[in-house]
Design a protein around this motif. Structure first.
Motif, PDB file in Angstrom:
ATOM      1  N   ASN A  35      49.842  -0.043  -7.410  1.00  0.00           N
ATOM      2  CA  ASN A  35      48.448   0.426  -8.376  1.00  0.00           C
ATOM      3  C   ASN A  35      46.870  -0.688  -7.454  1.00  0.00           C
ATOM      4  O   ASN A  35      45.980  -0.442  -8.390  1.00  0.00           O
ATOM      5  CB  ASN A  35      48.765   0.933  -9.556  1.00  0.00           C
ATOM      6  N   ASN A  36      47.565  -1.357  -6.476  1.00  0.00           N
ATOM      7  CA  ASN A  36      46.832  -2.766  -6.414  1.00  0.00           C
ATOM      8  C   ASN A  36      47.060  -3.368  -5.146  1.00  0.00           C
ATOM      9  O   ASN A  36      47.981  -3.681  -4.556  1.00  0.00           O
ATOM     10  CB  ASN A  36      46.830  -4.354  -7.406  1.00  0.00           C
ATOM     11  N   ASP A  69      41.957   8.156 -17.847  1.00  0.00           N
ATOM     12  CA  ASP A  69      41.021   8.327 -17.109  1.00  0.00           C
ATOM     13  C   ASP A  69      39.905   6.945 -15.936  1.00  0.00           C
ATOM     14  O   ASP A  69      39.979   6.312 -15.878  1.00  0.00           O
ATOM     15  CB  ASP A  69      39.500   8.375 -17.722  1.00  0.00           C
ATOM     16  N   GLY A  70      40.144   7.801 -15.423  1.00  0.00           N
ATOM     17  CA  GLY A  70      40.319   6.763 -13.436  1.00  0.00           C
ATOM     18  C   GLY A  70      38.487   5.778 -13.684  1.00  0.00           C
ATOM     19  O   GLY A  70      38.158   4.689 -13.921  1.00  0.00           O
ATOM     20  N   ASP A  71      37.696   6.372 -14.663  1.00  0.00           N
ATOM     21  CA  ASP A  71      35.988   5.931 -14.797  1.00  0.00           C
ATOM     22  C   ASP A  71      36.180   5.159 -15.125  1.00  0.00           C
ATOM     23  O   ASP A  71      35.975   3.899 -15.456  1.00  0.00           O
ATOM     24  CB  ASP A  71      34.934   6.472 -15.464  1.00  0.00           C
ATOM     25  N   VAL A 106      38.989   3.229 -16.745  1.00  0.00           N
ATOM     26  CA  VAL A 106      39.640   1.778 -16.163  1.00  0.00           C
ATOM     27  C   VAL A 106      38.773   1.440 -15.363  1.00  0.00           C
ATOM     28  O   VAL A 106      38.539  -0.246 -15.009  1.00  0.00           O
ATOM     29  CB  VAL A 106      41.192   2.554 -15.580  1.00  0.00           C
ATOM     30  N   ASP A 107      38.412   1.966 -14.831  1.00  0.00           N
ATOM     31  CA  ASP A 107      37.186   1.130 -13.361  1.00  0.00           C
ATOM     32  C   ASP A 107      36.497   0.272 -14.870  1.00  0.00           C
ATOM     33  O   ASP A 107      36.180  -1.056 -14.001  1.00  0.00           O
ATOM     34  CB  ASP A 107      36.061   2.118 -12.076  1.00  0.00           C
ATOM     35  N   THR A 108      35.713   0.670 -15.172  1.00  0.00           N
ATOM     36  CA  THR A 108      34.375  -0.065 -16.119  1.00  0.00           C
ATOM     37  C   THR A 108      34.949  -1.121 -17.006  1.00  0.00           C
ATOM     38  O   THR A 108      34.676  -1.659 -16.693  1.00  0.00           O
ATOM     39  CB  THR A 108      33.944   1.133 -17.195  1.00  0.00           C
ATOM     40  N   THR A 146      37.636  -2.306 -16.251  1.00  0.00           N
ATOM     41  CA  THR A 146      38.120  -3.637 -15.081  1.00  0.00           C
ATOM     42  C   THR A 146      37.113  -3.844 -14.244  1.00  0.00           C
ATOM     43  O   THR A 146      37.400  -5.398 -14.169  1.00  0.00           O
ATOM     44  CB  THR A 146      38.917  -2.673 -14.185  1.00  0.00           C
ATOM     45  N   ARG A 147      35.781  -3.952 -14.138  1.00  0.00           N
ATOM     46  CA  ARG A 147      34.927  -4.746 -13.826  1.00  0.00           C
ATOM     47  C   ARG A 147      34.743  -5.684 -14.557  1.00  0.00           C
ATOM     48  O   ARG A 147      33.937  -6.666 -14.381  1.00  0.00           O
ATOM     49  CB  ARG A 147      33.481  -3.736 -13.794  1.00  0.00           C
ATOM     50  N   GLU A 164      36.648  -8.350 -14.996  1.00  0.00           N
ATOM     51  CA  GLU A 164      36.914  -9.355 -13.730  1.00  0.00           C
ATOM     52  C   GLU A 164      35.081 -10.021 -14.105  1.00  0.00           C
ATOM     53  O   GLU A 164      35.371 -11.308 -13.422  1.00  0.00           O
ATOM     54  CB  GLU A 164      36.391  -8.577 -12.744  1.00  0.00           C
ATOM     55  N   ASP A 213      45.629  -3.175 -12.145  1.00  0.00           N
ATOM     56  CA  ASP A 213      45.953  -1.576 -12.702  1.00  0.00           C
ATOM     57  C   ASP A 213      47.236  -1.233 -12.492  1.00  0.00           C
ATOM     58  O   ASP A 213      47.879  -1.301 -11.617  1.00  0.00           O
ATOM     59  CB  ASP A 213      44.989  -0.992 -11.708  1.00  0.00           C
TER      60      ASP A 213
END
Lengths: 222, 222
Positions: A210-211, B166-168, B170-172, B174-175, B178, B187
């Motif tokens: 996944n990365n 939910d991809g969005d 996960v992105d939130t 993740t960002r 970091e 991920d």
């Protein structure tokens, strides 16, 4: 010391054979169900080592002969071959031989890889149950990156968590492991703590999948 | 962004509150079942941050108010308080709020700590089942070293594996993760891959217990 890699023609077995041969002074015995295949692989590993100017004693044998000669025998076979491999070698085992088990059970679905915990508690526990009672069993090398391990140009820089109920056997495997450059052995306690180590392997595959830029992963406890 | 740490008076909640306040520009809302306790902790965190010259907006609330105001709400409560915490806040949640669950279930015996996998598959899955259907749930922060996280003088240098459907969302997460210095978010795929992440936490405790000089451990995938 005589170190046998039973299933030393598979990926983790190959990597451990090359690293032990390259980084330690011990003799490396490649074991396989098919002695001629083990001999052929041992010759290949010898050529690979010779290219680097490493003069190492790597020989091929059938699993039973390799185990009988070994001080430490690594069961580098898939989980479903553990029991029959132990059955094939147990005549030559005694309480002077340490059996090491790196096998993990996994299943796969559309979401990724998952740890398939066996009824015995762990695959490590299955190996311990299959072994003769007086033969100490140690769990180690469950989470090593196979391709990096087999690439002697690559820095390893990973940990291996070690479990076992026999303190002397754990010490032997710990010392032996730390002779491999870039491999740190950490003590995770008794055999009953093996499942959580084995479960890391499917996670490493999921993370690699996944990365971008992450592949062939190991783990460090920091 | 408004980040709520529900249970932000416990160890992992305290550490995340301090790190988010110190390393990001987001507002940090401390939630507790007892609003006055949350306010008192928020003041303490403010003093700690002020000492370092960090001007941060850290405020205390009851869990429901903190969650209602949040864009991201972290359920930093023990596994056995997950369901009642979600029940207490669900009136204020909507599909704009991302729920983050770091809780893990463990049991202990004479050999060490063990992962106590719930029938739902993971504690992360329990949180997802407890949440209203339209509220995205993300698993993260399961394996963070609590004391090091709360010590702003310490380098973190660890990974957190993130799971979610939910991809969005996960992105939130993740960002956001970091933005914390020294924290790398990786991920690990869908929520159904959470168990193997949760199982690392008891292993980290076992390794810390059995090795001199290792304590308060996190993990790196390398």
């Amino acid at each position: 010391m005589q170190i046998a890699l039973l299933g030393g023609t598979g990926d983790i077995g190959e990597g451990l054979a090359l690293r032990f041969a390259c980084d330690t002074d011990h003799d490396v015995l490649i074991g396989s169900r098919d002695a001629s295949r083990a001999e052929s692989n041992a010759r290949e590993y010898g050529v690979e080592l010779d290219k680097r100017g490493v003069e190492a004693d790597v020989t091929g044998h059938d699993n039973a002969d390799a185990a009988a000669a070994a001080d430490v025998a690594v069961l580098a076979v898939p989980a479903y071959h553990l029991a029959d491999t132990v059955a094939a070698i147990e005549g030559g085992l005694d309480d002077d031989t340490v059996l090491v088990t790196p096998a993990v059970g996994m299943k796969r679905d559309e979401d990724g890889f998952h740890y398939n915990r066996p009824g015995a508690g762990s695959v490590t526990a299955i190996a311990a149950e299959a072994a003769p009672e007086d033969v100490p069993v140690v769990g180690a090398y469950h989470n090593l990156p196979a391709a990096r391990l087999a690439d002697l140009d690559a820095d390893l820089d990973v940990d291996t968590a070690i479990v076992g109920d026999d303190g002397d056997a754990v010490d032997t495997v710990t010392r032996l492991s730390e002779e491999i450059e870039g491999l740190r052995a950490v003590d995770a306690g008794p055999l009953s703590n093996a499942a959580e180590i084995e479960a890391i392997t499917p996670l490493l595959i999921n993370v690699a999948k996944n990365n971008d830029g992450m592949h062939d992963l190991g783990v460090r406890f920091e």
